[in-house]
Design an enzyme around this catalytic site. Sequence first.
Site, PDB file in Angstrom:
ATOM      1  N   ASP A  99     -16.502  12.443   2.576  1.00  0.00           N
ATOM      2  CA  ASP A  99     -16.054  11.109   2.964  1.00  0.00           C
ATOM      3  C   ASP A  99     -15.134  11.156   4.181  1.00  0.00           C
ATOM      4  OD1 ASP A  99     -17.485  10.001   0.936  1.00  0.00           O
ATOM      5  OD2 ASP A  99     -15.798   9.798  -0.447  1.00  0.00           O
ATOM      6  N   ASP A 141       8.201   3.185  -3.384  1.00  0.00           N
ATOM      7  CA  ASP A 141       7.787   4.257  -2.479  1.00  0.00           C
ATOM      8  C   ASP A 141       6.920   3.751  -1.337  1.00  0.00           C
ATOM      9  OD1 ASP A 141       9.182   6.138  -3.806  1.00  0.00           O
ATOM     10  OD2 ASP A 141       7.484   7.153  -4.721  1.00  0.00           O
TER      11      ASP A 141
END
Length: 525
Positions: A293, A399
């Site tokens: 990918d 985060d």
Amino acid sequence: MAASSSTSTTGNAEVSQTDNGLIDSEKTIREIIQQPLLLENDDPLIEFSEALETVVKTLRRVTEAKASAQAEAAEWKRKYELERARNLQLEQKESKLLACSSMLSLGGRCSELNVEKGREPTEQTMFSDENRMQCELGGGEEGICSHLVLKNDGPDIESYAAQNKVMGKASFKLSWYCKGEKSDSHKHDIVSFEKGNITTAERSSKQICLTWESPPQTVLVATKPNSAPVRKACLEMVRWLKEHKNLNVFVEPRIKAELLEESSYYSFVQTWRDEDMPLLHTKVDLVLTLGGDGTVLWTASMFKGPVPPIVPFSLGSLGFMTTFSKDHFDKDLSSVLVGPVNIMLRHRLQCHIIRRDAAKSEGPILVLNEVTIDRGVSPFLTYLKCYWDGTFVTDVQGDGLILSTTSGSTAYSVAAGGSMVHPQVPGILFTPICPHSLSFRPLMLPENVSVRVVVPVGSRSSAWVSFDGKGRKELAPGDAIVCSMSRCPVPIASQSDPTSDFLRSIKSLLKWNLRETQLSDGPRH
């Protein structure tokens, strides 16, 4: 204005003042607030400290509002310039139509409309060029032409088409089909209000079939670097394309050097220079990728506008998008080159970075999987403000944040708790990364939404943004990133059909819902 400071001392608290008695800056205010209070009766100082805290908050809100206004103004300016360019194109086309009408009235011939004297241009002919400017699916009643999906964003579409004709670039058309059967018309979701009842027409599967109108002549081969099996497969495939199909073969400069190092036989392969990259899509009919990918993502990033059809061969680790096997590539490629081919249009996000200094803004940047905004090496929480179509939605404290396409839903987004979504579902996934809130759940937004993420001026640190895992850039306080759906998708060939490929991938690669079947023996009701 230069400040002349006068100092007045009460206990151990020192107050720095300007000439007019006002506080000089937010930094000075915070220094005052943090100073120890040693007086027995410190109530007046506490009240004064609270008043200064209010001033700090007000200054912060004003600064953030100013940065937000600047970012919004830059975005509106970009939209205005795009709309102005579009209007100029339409005006040019109208002038050409008028010129053609004048030539017809004088008994001449108009090559622009491909009509002659005695033959009036039809409505379909008159507006074909205008339709070509729209990069939307379902733009016509009789299937989908290639220029409706793989649209060139250049200023002169007609000269681009003429250039393709001279170069012999292959043309094709895309048509809708349902359950593997080809269909010449798309079943739109048409709403009916007959007899006061709201009903919809049968919904199309929106699966697409590519049919070549002229045979492809030029193929680009992209490979995963530093892999011996991939290099061996590349040598074999390039030789087969030349000897058995007599095709023009383009490769990256790195690959050409590797081929010539192997043998001078491969001197026929072609490559390009960096300055030729914006026009690469005008030279290539078909793209072959050898890898996983990541190779597909890298190949798609080479095309800043329309992307030629991609046939991905699996030689990587996972491979959600690489459904073809290299073991019988000759059979698969022979079928693809003849057609028809099942195609999945994978949507991309178009991103613009808007800096506080507008001259340093960047974009557009196209991504196929996701845009990731995180805290980088900072120990502090990421603090972001999110807007959808200019409306404030929420703050992100954690985060970071992932803005993902549905193709990227099985990548970083699913690891952060997002849902897996079929790639043909148009939309933008809004997935927080480790949010400091128990109620912050991932969302999926409609494809027409424009998402703006701002790093507030009052943020403790910068944020960092990456695009499909690369091109990492810093977002300083006051900077923003704007993401919306790109008008140029990535067409990727499917081995069978998109839905079967998707289900096969999540079952075999992610082991989705694999469990031992319950035994039939045991207690019964």
